[in-house]
Every structure is written in structure tokens, then in C-alpha cells.
Design a protein around this motif. Sequence first.
Motif, mmCIF file in Angstrom:
data_model
loop_
_atom_site.group_PDB
_atom_site.id
_atom_site.type_symbol
_atom_site.label_atom_id
_atom_site.label_comp_id
_atom_site.label_asym_id
_atom_site.label_seq_id
_atom_site.Cartn_x
_atom_site.Cartn_y
_atom_site.Cartn_z
ATOM 1 N N GLU A 42 0.812 -1.280 -0.034
ATOM 2 C CA GLU A 42 0.038 0.145 -0.205
ATOM 3 C C GLU A 42 0.994 1.170 -0.059
ATOM 4 O O GLU A 42 0.460 2.244 -0.588
ATOM 5 C CB GLU A 42 -0.929 -0.195 1.265
ATOM 6 C CG GLU A 42 -1.621 1.343 1.407
ATOM 7 C CD GLU A 42 -2.662 1.460 0.522
ATOM 8 O OE1 GLU A 42 -3.011 2.841 0.242
ATOM 9 O OE2 GLU A 42 -3.285 0.515 -0.237
ATOM 10 N N SER A 43 2.037 1.235 0.799
ATOM 11 C CA SER A 43 2.846 2.437 0.712
ATOM 12 C C SER A 43 3.625 2.908 -0.630
ATOM 13 O O SER A 43 3.738 3.919 -0.882
ATOM 14 C CB SER A 43 3.911 2.232 1.667
ATOM 15 O OG SER A 43 4.771 2.918 1.756
ATOM 16 N N ARG A 44 3.746 1.749 -1.401
ATOM 17 C CA ARG A 44 4.334 1.784 -2.494
ATOM 18 C C ARG A 44 3.423 2.188 -3.544
ATOM 19 O O ARG A 44 3.708 3.331 -4.499
ATOM 20 C CB ARG A 44 4.923 0.453 -2.992
ATOM 21 C CG ARG A 44 6.525 0.013 -2.184
ATOM 22 C CD ARG A 44 7.720 1.070 -2.466
ATOM 23 N NE ARG A 44 8.069 0.981 -3.908
ATOM 24 C CZ ARG A 44 8.802 0.035 -4.283
ATOM 25 N NH1 ARG A 44 9.205 -0.774 -3.347
ATOM 26 N NH2 ARG A 44 9.271 0.068 -5.497
ATOM 27 N N VAL A 45 2.201 1.650 -3.858
ATOM 28 C CA VAL A 45 1.417 1.894 -5.067
ATOM 29 C C VAL A 45 0.179 2.710 -4.442
ATOM 30 O O VAL A 45 -0.674 3.030 -5.327
ATOM 31 C CB VAL A 45 0.818 0.239 -5.376
ATOM 32 C CG1 VAL A 45 1.973 -0.371 -5.855
ATOM 33 C CG2 VAL A 45 -0.074 -0.213 -4.658
ATOM 34 N N GLY A 46 -0.065 3.088 -3.327
ATOM 35 C CA GLY A 46 -1.054 3.875 -2.772
ATOM 36 C C GLY A 46 -1.423 4.987 -3.639
ATOM 37 O O GLY A 46 -2.433 5.729 -3.773
ATOM 38 N N GLY A 47 -0.152 5.886 -3.719
ATOM 39 C CA GLY A 47 -0.318 6.973 -4.411
ATOM 40 C C GLY A 47 -0.791 7.230 -5.952
ATOM 41 O O GLY A 47 -1.384 8.121 -6.435
ATOM 42 N N VAL A 48 -0.705 5.895 -6.670
ATOM 43 C CA VAL A 48 -1.200 5.846 -7.998
ATOM 44 C C VAL A 48 -2.079 4.956 -8.287
ATOM 45 O O VAL A 48 -2.782 4.623 -9.249
ATOM 46 C CB VAL A 48 0.241 5.697 -8.838
ATOM 47 C CG1 VAL A 48 1.297 6.544 -8.793
ATOM 48 C CG2 VAL A 48 0.434 4.235 -8.562
ATOM 49 N N ARG A 49 -2.830 4.163 -7.293
ATOM 50 C CA ARG A 49 -3.580 3.153 -7.557
ATOM 51 C C ARG A 49 -5.057 4.296 -8.044
ATOM 52 O O ARG A 49 -5.463 3.471 -8.960
ATOM 53 C CB ARG A 49 -4.076 2.598 -5.984
ATOM 54 C CG ARG A 49 -5.319 1.460 -6.255
ATOM 55 C CD ARG A 49 -5.803 1.080 -4.986
ATOM 56 N NE ARG A 49 -4.953 0.032 -4.373
ATOM 57 C CZ ARG A 49 -4.250 0.221 -3.297
ATOM 58 N NH1 ARG A 49 -4.191 1.396 -2.653
ATOM 59 N NH2 ARG A 49 -3.466 -0.644 -2.760
ATOM 60 N N GLY A 50 -5.318 5.036 -7.394
ATOM 61 C CA GLY A 50 -6.658 5.679 -7.883
ATOM 62 C C GLY A 50 -6.504 6.073 -9.267
ATOM 63 O O GLY A 50 -7.404 5.757 -10.132
ATOM 64 N N THR A 51 -5.406 6.767 -9.722
ATOM 65 C CA THR A 51 -5.280 7.118 -11.054
ATOM 66 C C THR A 51 -5.305 6.016 -12.130
ATOM 67 O O THR A 51 -5.987 6.120 -13.284
ATOM 68 C CB THR A 51 -3.928 7.713 -11.233
ATOM 69 O OG1 THR A 51 -3.953 9.182 -10.424
ATOM 70 C CG2 THR A 51 -3.707 8.333 -12.692
ATOM 71 N N LEU A 52 -4.561 4.829 -11.791
ATOM 72 C CA LEU A 52 -4.632 3.804 -12.552
ATOM 73 C C LEU A 52 -6.016 3.167 -12.564
ATOM 74 O O LEU A 52 -6.438 2.725 -13.842
ATOM 75 C CB LEU A 52 -3.541 2.619 -12.021
ATOM 76 C CG LEU A 52 -2.321 3.204 -12.126
ATOM 77 C CD1 LEU A 52 -1.364 1.951 -11.561
ATOM 78 C CD2 LEU A 52 -1.745 3.413 -13.569
ATOM 79 N N TRP A 53 -6.818 3.034 -11.824
ATOM 80 C CA TRP A 53 -8.113 2.455 -11.669
ATOM 81 C C TRP A 53 -8.989 3.449 -12.598
ATOM 82 O O TRP A 53 -9.931 2.967 -13.462
ATOM 83 C CB TRP A 53 -8.882 2.304 -10.451
ATOM 84 C CG TRP A 53 -8.406 1.161 -9.605
ATOM 85 C CD1 TRP A 53 -7.603 1.127 -8.375
ATOM 86 C CD2 TRP A 53 -8.296 -0.315 -10.093
ATOM 87 N NE1 TRP A 53 -7.421 -0.149 -8.134
ATOM 88 C CE2 TRP A 53 -7.870 -1.244 -8.862
ATOM 89 C CE3 TRP A 53 -8.979 -0.905 -11.136
ATOM 90 C CZ2 TRP A 53 -7.595 -2.463 -9.060
ATOM 91 C CZ3 TRP A 53 -8.844 -2.254 -11.335
ATOM 92 C CH2 TRP A 53 -8.233 -3.051 -10.111
ATOM 93 N N ILE A 54 -8.953 4.917 -12.503
ATOM 94 C CA ILE A 54 -9.609 5.827 -13.216
ATOM 95 C C ILE A 54 -9.174 5.435 -14.856
ATOM 96 O O ILE A 54 -10.223 5.295 -15.683
ATOM 97 C CB ILE A 54 -9.345 6.824 -12.877
ATOM 98 C CG1 ILE A 54 -9.921 7.541 -11.338
ATOM 99 C CG2 ILE A 54 -9.989 8.064 -13.855
ATOM 100 C CD1 ILE A 54 -9.700 8.734 -10.921
ATOM 101 N N LEU A 55 -7.762 5.368 -15.062
ATOM 102 C CA LEU A 55 -7.593 5.036 -16.503
ATOM 103 C C LEU A 55 -8.193 3.853 -16.961
ATOM 104 O O LEU A 55 -8.803 3.694 -18.015
ATOM 105 C CB LEU A 55 -6.089 4.925 -16.576
ATOM 106 C CG LEU A 55 -5.553 6.188 -16.076
ATOM 107 C CD1 LEU A 55 -3.839 6.350 -16.410
ATOM 108 C CD2 LEU A 55 -5.855 7.342 -17.432
ATOM 109 N N LEU A 56 -8.164 2.732 -16.242
ATOM 110 C CA LEU A 56 -8.780 1.327 -16.376
ATOM 111 C C LEU A 56 -10.168 1.392 -16.703
ATOM 112 O O LEU A 56 -10.741 0.962 -17.810
ATOM 113 C CB LEU A 56 -8.442 0.394 -15.268
ATOM 114 C CG LEU A 56 -8.794 -1.096 -15.532
ATOM 115 C CD1 LEU A 56 -8.080 -1.856 -16.959
ATOM 116 C CD2 LEU A 56 -8.534 -1.989 -14.601
ATOM 117 N N ALA A 57 -10.966 2.220 -15.756
ATOM 118 C CA ALA A 57 -12.311 2.488 -16.394
ATOM 119 C C ALA A 57 -12.561 3.234 -17.324
ATOM 120 O O ALA A 57 -13.469 3.036 -18.197
ATOM 121 C CB ALA A 57 -12.802 3.357 -14.835
#
Length: 901
Positions: free
Chosen positions: A362-377
Motif C-alpha cells: 500500500e505504501s508503494r502503490v497507494g499514491g497511483v492506485r486511484g489514477t490507474l483504476w480511473i484510467l482502467l475505467a
Amino acid sequence: MSTSLDPGPVPRRYPPTASGWIFRATGQAHRLALRLYPGRLRQRYGAEMLQVLQHRWDKEQGAHPRSYLPRVWWYLVKDLAGSIRSDRREIGRERRRSLNELIASVFQDMRYATRGFLKSPGFVLVAVLTVALGVGANVAIRSVVNAVVLRPLPFPDSARIARLWPSHFFSARQVIALQQETDSYEAIAAGAPGTFTTIGDGAPEQLGGSIVGAGHFDVLGVPPALGRAFHPDDSAPGASPVTILNHGYWVRRFGADPDVIGRSLAVEGEGALSRTVVGVMPPAYEPFPWHSEIFVPMIVEPGTHDYDDMHRFWLLGRLRPDVAVANAQAELQGVTARLAAGETPVFNRDAAEIAQVVTYHESRVGGVRGTLWILLAAVGAVLLVACTNVANLLLARSGVRQQEVAVRAAIGASRWRIIRQLLTENAVLGVTGGLVGLAAAQGSMSFLLGLLPANTPRTDEVSIDAIVLTFALGISLVAGLVFGLVPAFRVTRADRPALRERGRGITAGRSRFRLNNGLVAAEVAISVILVVAAGLLVKSLWMLQQVDPGFNVGGVTTMRIAPPTGAYPKEEQRRLYYRQVEERVAALPGVVSVGLVNVLPLTRGVMGVAISPDGQPVPPGTEPERVSYRAVTPGYVDTFQIPLLEGRDLGPEDRMGGAPAGLINRALARRLWPHGSAVGKQVSWSTGEPWFTVVGVLGDFHQTALSAETRPEAYVPYDQESWLRTMHLAVRSAGEVDVAASVREAIWSVDPNVVVADETTMEQVLERSMATPRSTTLLFSGFALLALALGAIGVFGVMTYIVSQRTHEIGVRLALGATRSDVVLSTLRSGMAPALAGLVIGGVGSMATGGLLSSLLFEVAQTDPGVLAGVMALFLAVTMLANLLPALRAAKVDPVLALRQ
């Protein structure tokens, strides 16, 4: 004879010498044994089985009961086993025949589909490319999501690795305290980035490395491939300097020599001029977001500045198997509260409220998870638009194929057989498009990785692996079946014979376009939502670009320099070296001003300290004021052209030995002295010891990013902070003069062994600070434009098909006196109706989904009316143009030819 499941009555002919009860028992055994035979076997061979049993009954009547009963049972068991084996073989043969027939039928359908596609290559090309665009975009982003977000970190049992308090950097003292006071971890270890310089042979080389605690490799569960890990003794003051090499550096520097253990590496940094190699890590070992060529042990030396005041370490811990993250966080809050309440507080009093424990993943990927899920959507929505487009193409094609389907049904093909044939064609289209999209995704992967936000971790792990390949083929197949399902059922409807629509009136014929219009409305709505989201991001980026950084970035060239500790071990030597560098560079033609700073503006590096606003020690349990500070030379303010609001700039008199002086920004002046002038005021450490006297107040500027708020900050002369070894040289040149090469030569004229790195301009630094929002905006806008193009193509294609189907009607209207302008307006009205419905639905949907982008927006409302109005106008123009071309074609219909056809 009965062939039911019941074997029927048992014969009752008993020999005079036999015991009646034995034969009755045998009859019951017959009955029970027959029920053990497979049901399908009894139904098929029931009569023959009963005849065999009756024959044996009659044959054995003269036998003695003692010999009769075993033989009957033996026959029953033998027949039962043989029958079961025979039945299983028969079932296997039937299944193989069915499977072979199914495979042959599928291949037959595929061959038929291929022949049909070869007759209409234009349709196939459009359909395959449309699917390829949707699938390719999904595969590319799904590969990133899979590698960055979904895949566990490459460490054994990585779910148990946690990071303590991700928003906080620890001092060595805090690290030792937490190691001693916590019980939730098998091991806790610190880690921090470090910069090292190779010395000796050849030109000096700067290496990125990591300073780690003795338990670092135990926490991550990865021992060295060669040699040993660090021992606790390696962190003791005065211990022999040692290092562990990254695998890549071992191969590059030592040619993968297995005898490297025990050799001396001439590398300076962290207080050592050379280190003994004690280990080599396995390939691809990257424990931190920064790249590490070497690892060195953290030195624990109580009472020093590094031990108490330098907050630079991460803390990683391996949780015990029975401890959850929530329990570890509760313990950390309790421990920090206890350590903050002591006579010599280790933490601030608010530590217990904000201390956190999160998984390392979570510490490594938490900052970009939301952006990547939005791009996937977003790419999922693009795939929906693509599927809708292909569905409309198939609906148009189904109108042409109704006669073909009617003929096939007339010669005996069932409805489900025809539907299977049509779905096979659609599956072939989908899989073919998926394979093309997969190839396109693979070919564009490097381009995509270049567009990803700069803070995206683990990009080196992105690849199209088996999971992504399965995902690609799966969505291709599902997409092919889904977009072909409705056309397949429509064309095979039992209540719609091939010629019924043609034989009925025009009004009835128009009803078959309702589904096409519904699909047009759906794809326009999805496209509107995506384009509105892209518009919000574009406006957000534009607003970010309008932010005044607070200084002039034009014409400033910067580079990082670090004099070797071996050549400049004392602070006065480093002060003299940097003074000579400034003098040499300032004398170059075209140079306007020169300054030094330890951390460039608009970069993430900061140094923070606790201060006292009134010169008194901060009482125990009281939260001190915290400020960031930078070490600068007198030319720093002029070089960056930072506004001086009050007082004076630093000057030659502010050297070591003079009265400590410093500058502060307006934010700090307002916080400490809101009702008076800050010039002449004393800034003290939290202990009450004087730090410096304020001689000037600078305007606020953005220290870390344009989107970040300005924090209180102080600027002190480098002569007072000469313990810093690495500094950034900033040079302002006149006009467009490129002085980088001459500046490097001037630096090396002072000392040719000094490493000059990170040469850049402040304009490039500014651009890099906006790289993350820019890359997100570019990616999202690309997908939105793709959806817009697909939507426009869909509207154009549907209207072209409708006009072709209404040629007879249009000819009749023209023959009855309608003008060509009437035909154009009528066609436009019928085409714009579904587009307008899609615009309304999309507008409402964009307002409902705008909140998903809130974390990516800067100074832009989630329902910005200007963006929404602009997107609506854009779609009106695009859909109007897509409808106008078929409408003009409809107006050119020749009434005579239309009526004749």
C-alpha cells in the motif's frame, strides 16, 4: 418382459429337495442386484438381462442349494462389473463422438464465417480495427494495473511487510526506540537514500545507494546471493566500513567476479572513503522506490547531530504471523504516545493521533492506485463504445442477411443452430480484433510507459504476461459474443420472416431502426462522460500552468556538485571550494548571477527543524513550530529573482564568524510575527538556543510542487551549514546563451575530480514538477478522443445504413412533391434525436461521476459548467456533421430509380 427399473417378480419354482427359503432369498438377491446396474443400462438392456437371469434360474434348479447360492452370486457380481465397464466404454465413445461432432461443426462454422468475411472485407476491416482499439487500450492499461497494483511485491510473504508511519521520516534515535518498544514485528529496519562517489581509477562516478539497518534483509526476507548480510556490529561507531553490492553494479563494475567478497571498493560517502564488500544481492532486488547500486549500514552514534536531528529514515517491519496491521497501528500509537510523554520526548505529543502502519504494498502503490483504476475505467468505457459500434455494424448487416437466414431455416436449420453460426462469426471477429489489439498493445508498451505519471512504481515489471494474455483473449471473446448476441436473436426472430418488413408499410419498416438509435444514444452518452472528464483534467492542467511559482525560472541552468570528502574533510575546506567555484563561474561571459542551494525549488527534497518563536525552550509536551529550511549562498535570491519584500538580502558579511543571519518567507513571518515586522527578530531552536537573526523577508514561492501550499521556510547562509557536502549550483545567463559547457569547465578548473551531475534548467524542473498531472491528462484525453471518434463513426455508420434502407421511402416522398431540403431536414431530425438523447444522458452521467476525479483536479469544480457546455457544443457539432453527410446523400436520391427498385 418388463424393461423398467424394477426387474419384476422372482420365479417361484422350487425343486423338491431344496429349502424354499434359500431360493426365495436368492430371488430377492436378484432383485437387489439388478438395482445396482446403471440406470441407462437397465433401460436399454433390461429385457435381455431378465432373460439371462431367468435362464440361470431354470438351469440351476436341480442343483443343491449349498452350491447353487454361491454360483448365482458369482454370476451377479461378474455381470454387474462387466456391465458397468461396458456402459462406461459406451458413454466414453458417445462423448467422444459428440465432442468430435461439435469440433467439426465449430470448424465448419468458422470456415463459413471466413468465406463470408472475404466477401465483405470493408466490414471486417472496420469491425476488427474497432475491436482492436478497445481491446488494445484495455490490455495496455491492464498490464500496468496488474504489475503495479495487483501483483504482490517481489519479496517472500510480502503481505506481512509493513511500513511504519509513511508520512513521517525517522531519526536514528526514533528508530532505536521503536525497535526496543514494539512487539508486533519479527524485525524492524530503517532505510534511507544515499549518494556515493567512486574515487581512484578513472573519472569519478556518482552512485545511488541506500543506508539500511542491520535487520533490513531479514525484514524483506531476501538474503544476499553471495556473502553475508549486515551484522549489528557493522552499525557501531568506529566499525570497519562495509558494503553490499546490487547485482547489476556487481556485474558492471566487477564483471560478476565471485571472488569480490572481501575486496575493497573505493567509494566515499557516509563518512568513509572505502568499504569492504561483504555481500552481493540477487538480481532484480530493488527494495525502495529509488535505485540502489550499493547498500551501506546505518551508523548509530548517540549524541550526534545525525542521531537526534536528521529525520531521513523509512521504517519497514515484518509483522508476526498472528498480528494484523490494525493491531500494529494501535501498538504504534500507544508507543509513540508513551515516548512523547517522557522527560526527553522522542516524538511530538500529536504522534499518537497520526501514527500509522500500512502494508508496504500500500505504501508503494497507494499514491497511483486511484489514477490507474480511473484510467482502467476509461479504457473500459472505450471498449463499450467500440462494442456498441460493432453491434450497430452487425445490426446493419443483419438486415441484409435476413433472406439468407430465411433460406437456411427453410431447408431445416434450427433457430439455435443459426444463432450458433452467427455467434461463431462474432467470436471470430472479436478474437481477431483482440489479437490485433494485443499486438498493438505490445508494440506501444514503451510509449505508454513513457506517458505514465512520474511517480508510478514498478514500471520495470510491466509486461504482457499469462494473466494479461488470458484477460485479452477473454474480453475479446466476450466482446464478440456480447455485441453479436442481439443481432443474432433479431435476425432469427420467428415472427419476422425475411420479406415481412419489405411487404409492410414504411412506418412499420422504421421500427427496426429503434435498436440502432438506442445503441447510438448509448455510445454518445459514454463518449460524453469520457470527454467531459478529459475536459476537466485539461482545464485543471491549464490552471496549474497559470500558477506563478514565485520566482523566475527562465534562463537558469543548474547542476549538482559534491566535493569528495577525502579531499575536503573539513567544513572550512568545503566553504573555500564552493566560494572558488562561484567566483570562477561568475567570471564567465554571459553569466549574470550565481548561487548555491542544497535543495532546488519545485523538488521534493526538504529539511525540517523545530524552532521556538520567542527564544524560550519549548515546554515538554508542547508542540514546537516546524519549518523547512535551505542552505544558500548570497547570490541565491538574485539568481532565482525571488522578490525581497522587507529588509536586505544575504551578503558577503554573512560568513562564518559573523553574526548568524538568515532570511524567511512571508508565510513564516505571518505565522511568527503576524502584527509587526519580522526583520531583526530572533529565530531560535526548540531548545531556546539562538539560530539566526532575520535580516530579510522573501516572497512566498512553491517549494515542492505548484499544486502544494506554501509552507513556512527559512534560508540560512551555507557558511552556517557547511556540514552539507552536496549543493546545487544555479547560474542565470543573459538571453538565450547556453553556458552549461563553460560552467562545467569552470567547476573542473577548481577540482577535476568533482562529480558534476543532474545538469538541467529550471524550466525543465518546472516541467518535471507537472509531469504527473500532464501524463494523466494526456492518457485520459487520448482515450476520450478515441471514444469521441468511435462515437462519431458510429453515428455516421448508422445514419448511412438507415438512409440506404429508406431509399424507397425517400424516392416516394420526392415523387409526391417533397423538396430536397425537406428530405435533408427530416433525415437530420431522425439522426439527431438519438444523439441528443445521448448528450442529455451523458451530461447527467458526467455530473454524477465527476467526484471520481476530485483527487486529480486542481482549482476546478467537479461539475464545471464551462467544460460541460464546451463538450456539449463539441458533440453537437460532431454529431451534426456525422448526420449531415448521409442526409445530403439522401437528398440526391433519384425518385425514378428508387421507385423502379
